[in-house]
Design a protein around this motif. Structure first.
Motif, short mmCIF file in Angstrom:
data_model
loop_
_atom_site.label_atom_id
_atom_site.label_comp_id
_atom_site.label_asym_id
_atom_site.label_seq_id
_atom_site.Cartn_x
_atom_site.Cartn_y
_atom_site.Cartn_z
N ALA A 1 6.88 3.40 12.34
CA ALA A 1 7.81 3.85 13.37
C ALA A 1 9.22 3.98 12.81
O ALA A 1 9.97 4.89 13.18
N ALA A 2 9.59 3.08 11.91
CA ALA A 2 10.94 3.12 11.33
C ALA A 2 11.12 4.29 10.38
O ALA A 2 12.21 4.85 10.27
N THR A 3 10.06 4.67 9.69
CA THR A 3 10.16 5.74 8.69
C THR A 3 9.60 7.07 9.18
O THR A 3 9.63 8.04 8.43
N SER A 4 9.07 7.10 10.39
CA SER A 4 8.46 8.31 10.97
C SER A 4 7.29 8.84 10.15
O SER A 4 7.03 10.05 10.14
N ILE A 5 6.60 7.95 9.46
CA ILE A 5 5.39 8.33 8.74
C ILE A 5 4.22 8.08 9.68
O ILE A 5 4.02 6.97 10.15
N GLN A 6 3.44 9.11 9.96
CA GLN A 6 2.32 8.97 10.89
C GLN A 6 0.99 9.26 10.19
O GLN A 6 0.24 10.13 10.56
N GLU A 7 0.72 8.50 9.17
CA GLU A 7 -0.51 8.64 8.41
C GLU A 7 -1.51 7.58 8.89
O GLU A 7 -1.21 6.40 8.87
N GLN A 8 -2.68 8.02 9.34
CA GLN A 8 -3.66 7.09 9.91
C GLN A 8 -4.26 6.16 8.87
O GLN A 8 -4.57 5.01 9.16
N THR A 9 -4.46 6.64 7.66
CA THR A 9 -5.08 5.81 6.63
C THR A 9 -4.13 4.74 6.12
O THR A 9 -4.58 3.78 5.48
N LEU A 10 -2.86 4.86 6.39
CA LEU A 10 -1.89 3.88 5.92
C LEU A 10 -2.13 2.52 6.56
O LEU A 10 -1.86 1.49 5.95
N THR A 11 -2.64 2.47 7.77
CA THR A 11 -2.91 1.19 8.41
C THR A 11 -4.24 0.59 7.96
O THR A 11 -4.39 -0.62 7.96
N PHE A 12 -5.18 1.43 7.57
CA PHE A 12 -6.51 0.95 7.23
C PHE A 12 -6.53 0.18 5.92
O PHE A 12 -7.13 -0.90 5.83
N VAL A 13 -5.91 0.71 4.89
CA VAL A 13 -5.99 0.11 3.55
C VAL A 13 -5.37 -1.29 3.50
O VAL A 13 -6.01 -2.21 2.99
N PRO A 14 -4.16 -1.51 4.01
CA PRO A 14 -3.64 -2.89 3.98
C PRO A 14 -4.49 -3.88 4.79
O PRO A 14 -4.69 -5.01 4.36
N LYS A 15 -5.00 -3.44 5.94
CA LYS A 15 -5.85 -4.32 6.73
C LYS A 15 -7.11 -4.69 5.96
O LYS A 15 -7.55 -5.84 5.98
N MET A 16 -7.68 -3.71 5.27
CA MET A 16 -8.89 -3.97 4.50
C MET A 16 -8.63 -5.00 3.41
O MET A 16 -9.41 -5.94 3.23
N PHE A 17 -7.53 -4.85 2.69
CA PHE A 17 -7.22 -5.79 1.62
C PHE A 17 -6.90 -7.19 2.16
O PHE A 17 -7.29 -8.19 1.56
N VAL A 18 -6.22 -7.26 3.28
CA VAL A 18 -5.91 -8.56 3.87
C VAL A 18 -7.17 -9.26 4.35
O VAL A 18 -7.36 -10.46 4.13
N ILE A 19 -8.05 -8.51 4.98
CA ILE A 19 -9.30 -9.12 5.45
C ILE A 19 -10.15 -9.57 4.27
O ILE A 19 -10.73 -10.66 4.29
N LEU A 20 -10.23 -8.77 3.22
CA LEU A 20 -10.98 -9.19 2.03
C LEU A 20 -10.36 -10.43 1.40
O LEU A 20 -11.06 -11.33 0.94
N GLY A 21 -9.02 -10.48 1.35
CA GLY A 21 -8.34 -11.65 0.82
C GLY A 21 -8.60 -12.90 1.66
O GLY A 21 -8.84 -13.99 1.12
#
Length: 89
Positions: free
Chosen positions: A40-60
């Motif tokens: 929201a702060a950078t106006s980037i609306q990429e859907q895959t941007l939320t998936f990858v960090p969540k995946m790595f955090v859940i795996l961690g």
């Protein structure tokens, strides 16, 4: 087996699921919220941007809490198996 015993077993199973799932879900929720604020702060609306960090955090989190999860499930399963003779009466 009485209704009270069945309710106790179900309550224990639900509590077990909550104890196991809560850290994973809360960490994914936190990361998702942080990424959403960043988007929201950078106006980037990429859907895959939320998936990858969540995946790595859940795996961690699974790597960190895997031993606890399996030992907790093992203890719960052992307790259930010990109750089988009592339930057969």
């Amino acid at each position: 087996m009485s209704v009270g015993e069945a309710v106790t077993i179900l309550r224990g199973g639900i509590l077990q699921v909550l104890v196991i799932a809560a850290p994973l879900l809360l960490s994914a929720l936190t990361v998702g919220l942080l990424v959403a604020i960043l988007q929201a702060a950078t106006s980037i609306q990429e859907q895959t941007l939320t998936f990858v960090p969540k995946m790595f955090v859940i795996l961690g989190m699974l790597a960190l809490l895997g031993g606890f999860i399996f030992s907790s499930l093992g203890e719960y399963t052992t307790e259930l198996f010990k109750k089988i003779p009592e339930m057969a009466r």
